[in-house]
Scaffold this motif. Structure first.
Motif, mmCIF file in Angstrom:
data_model
loop_
_atom_site.group_PDB
_atom_site.id
_atom_site.type_symbol
_atom_site.label_atom_id
_atom_site.label_comp_id
_atom_site.label_asym_id
_atom_site.label_seq_id
_atom_site.Cartn_x
_atom_site.Cartn_y
_atom_site.Cartn_z
ATOM 1 N N THR A 1 0.852 -1.187 0.000
ATOM 2 C CA THR A 1 0.000 0.000 0.000
ATOM 3 C C THR A 1 0.891 1.242 0.000
ATOM 4 N N VAL A 2 0.355 2.350 -0.501
ATOM 5 C CA VAL A 2 1.114 3.606 -0.358
ATOM 6 C C VAL A 2 0.411 4.546 0.613
ATOM 7 N N ARG A 3 -0.539 4.022 1.360
ATOM 8 C CA ARG A 3 -1.188 4.833 2.404
ATOM 9 C C ARG A 3 -0.539 4.512 3.753
ATOM 10 N N PRO A 4 -0.023 5.529 4.453
ATOM 11 C CA PRO A 4 0.672 5.271 5.723
ATOM 12 C C PRO A 4 -0.193 4.511 6.728
ATOM 13 N N GLU A 5 -1.498 4.845 6.805
ATOM 14 C CA GLU A 5 -2.326 4.180 7.818
ATOM 15 C C GLU A 5 -2.551 2.701 7.466
ATOM 16 N N THR A 6 -2.654 2.402 6.176
ATOM 17 C CA THR A 6 -2.829 0.993 5.787
ATOM 18 C C THR A 6 -1.508 0.243 5.968
ATOM 19 N N PHE A 7 -0.394 0.919 5.670
ATOM 20 C CA PHE A 7 0.921 0.302 5.876
ATOM 21 C C PHE A 7 1.077 -0.091 7.347
ATOM 22 N N LEU A 8 0.701 0.829 8.242
ATOM 23 C CA LEU A 8 0.787 0.563 9.675
ATOM 24 C C LEU A 8 -0.120 -0.608 10.062
ATOM 25 N N ASP B 1 -7.326 -4.448 -0.573
ATOM 26 C CA ASP B 1 -7.702 -4.931 -1.916
ATOM 27 C C ASP B 1 -8.326 -3.817 -2.750
ATOM 28 N N GLY B 2 -8.984 -2.872 -2.077
ATOM 29 C CA GLY B 2 -9.571 -1.742 -2.801
ATOM 30 C C GLY B 2 -8.513 -0.746 -3.287
ATOM 31 N N GLN B 3 -7.249 -0.970 -2.902
ATOM 32 C CA GLN B 3 -6.178 -0.026 -3.281
ATOM 33 C C GLN B 3 -5.295 -0.562 -4.400
ATOM 34 N N LEU C 1 -2.261 1.541 -6.134
ATOM 35 C CA LEU C 1 -0.859 1.113 -6.029
ATOM 36 C C LEU C 1 -0.226 1.012 -7.419
ATOM 37 N N LEU C 2 -0.994 0.517 -8.374
ATOM 38 C CA LEU C 2 -0.449 0.407 -9.735
ATOM 39 C C LEU C 2 -0.200 1.790 -10.342
ATOM 40 N N HIS C 3 -1.130 2.718 -10.143
ATOM 41 C CA HIS C 3 -0.912 4.094 -10.615
ATOM 42 C C HIS C 3 0.400 4.631 -10.028
#
Ligand SMILES: C[S@@+](CC[C@H](N)C(=O)[O-])C[C@H]1O[C@@H](n2cnc3c(N)ncnc32)[C@H](O)[C@@H]1O
Ligand code: SF4
Length: 385
Positions: free
Chosen positions: A180-187, A225-227, A231-233
């Protein structure tokens, strides 16, 4: 068939790789071959004559698959705690004495490259960047044969500091895990707030010339999964090559379930909302990823459908764990102990023969769909992904 094979009298297949001028067969090979006596002892040593290098094609299994790609786990330890890999509290790490020393790792890599036809070595873990001797292991491994491809699978924490040294030591490529490139999802996934380190590591790998820089992503239902398209972009925008990996039953907690895993079909559905995917024309060979052109190319995306579209028939991999066990498959339930033999004074030839024997038991497929399937005792982080 190589010319020497027609002259061989021993059971194993042997090829001679010609680096330079090659002496005539009769002068080069009066006799040769790794041969195990019935009691397991090696009775003959392969000659190394002039610039001819003997390679036994011995890492061949009963289904005629030949392993040329060695995955070496350098540690079972890790500084992240990805939920699909290990529990929040971590695991009981291998005792330090059980882990191969740098010299032992290099020696086994050398046996693989010089005697057993290994053409690619991928260092992994656990997290290989936490291994202090990594740069030196890479350098010494490259010295066996500069044409052997060396790569690293890593979470990239600390890669920003070491990428240039690794490249200079001979590392050709890196695969970085990033879901993921979202910090909260990464955490949420890794249980650590380190997204910025991974991004810095990716940039350093590219700056060091280890291209293409690949990203491996695992999708978790209801988490990231919705990201997938996002992530590809991001990956395309930063010139990284993204591959999605189906989640496999290799987590330490044994929490995997077929129903919960995000399948390749679902990954395509997510991506095709934003992108047109067409199969890439390059042959797949033994590569685990099916590659697709994104919006006609040149950008690509890969999908590694290990569970729903197994590629075991083309597998060319063999694994060495951090404690010196050969595993002929990620999902193998048996291992072959090279460490004990190595520490008991076994010669390179004896170790090679043990390694060859370890391949014989490789099963035709991982059998995840088989009712009798049993998850291996060791998790992915201990086997080396
Ligand atoms: C075990 S990790 C080891 C190397 C390094 N720590 C990393 O994360 O890249 C290697 C790869 O396995 C993947 N992985 C871990 N557990 C997995 C699982 N249960 N199913 C599929 N892939 C998994 C990770 O995402 C990573 O790309
Ligand atoms: S996937 Fe890699 S980074 Fe994540 S916990 Fe497992 S070994 Fe560590």
């Amino acid at each position: 068939m190589p010319w020497c094979a027609t002259r061989c009298t021993h059971a194993g297949r042997v090829v001679v790789s010609r680096r330079d001028s090659v002496p005539s067969p009769s002068s080069a090979l009066p006799s040769h071959g790794l041969r195990a006596a019935p009691d397991g002892r090696v009775t003959r040593t392969p000659p190394r004559l002039g610039r001819v290098t003997l390679i036994t094609h011995a890492l061949e299994d009963r289904y005629a698959r030949v392993a040329t790609d060695l995955r070496v786990s350098l540690t079972d330890r890790c500084n992240l705690r990805c939920s699909y890999c290990m529990p929040a509290e971590g695991l009981d790490w291998l005792p330090g004495d059980d882990v191969l020393t740098d010299d032992e790792v290099v020696r086994l890599v050398g046996i693989g490259v010089r005697h057993l036809g290994i053409r690619e070595v991928r260092f992994t873990g656990g997290e290989p960047l936490v291994r202090r001797g990594l740069v030196d292991i890479v350098r010494r491994s490259k010295e066996f044969d500069p044409t052997v491809d060396l790569s690293l699978t890593t979470n990239a924490l600390g890669l920003a500091r070491t990428a240039h040294a690794l490249r200079e030591a001979g590392l050709d490529r890196v695969n970085v895990s990033l879901d993921t490139v979202r910090p909260e999802t990464f955490l949420e996934i890794t249980r650590r707030d380190r997204l910025h380190d991974v991004i810095a590591g990716l940039e350093a790998a590219r700056d060091a010339g280890m291209v293409p820089v690949k990203i491996n992503a695992v999708l978790l239902r209801g988490v990231n999964d919705g990201q997938a398209a996002e992530l590809l972009h991001w990956a395309i925008g930063h010139d990284y090559e993204l591959r999605f990996i189906e989640q496999m039953p290799l987590d330490a907690q044994h929490g995997w379930s077929r129903e919960a895993m995000v399948t390749a079909e679902e990954i395509f559905e997510h991506l095709e909302r934003d992108f047109a995917l067409t199969p890439a024309s390059e042959p797949r060979g033994s590569a685990p990823a099916e590659k697709f052109l994104v919006d006609g190319g040149p950008a690509t995306v890969g999908v590694i459908a290990s569970v729903t579209r197994p590629f075991c028939g083309d597998c060319d991999r063999v694994r060495l764990t951090a404690d010196g066990q050969v595993r002929n498959c990620l999902f193998a339930r048996e291992e072959s102990d090279l460490r004990t033999a190595l520490r008991s004074g076994a010669s390179d030839d004896e170790l090679a023969v043990r390694w060859v024997a370890a391949m014989r038991g490789k099963r035709a497929g991982h059998g995840i769909d088989d009712p009798s399937f049993l998850q291996p005792d060791r998790p992915m982080s201990a086997i080396g992904g």
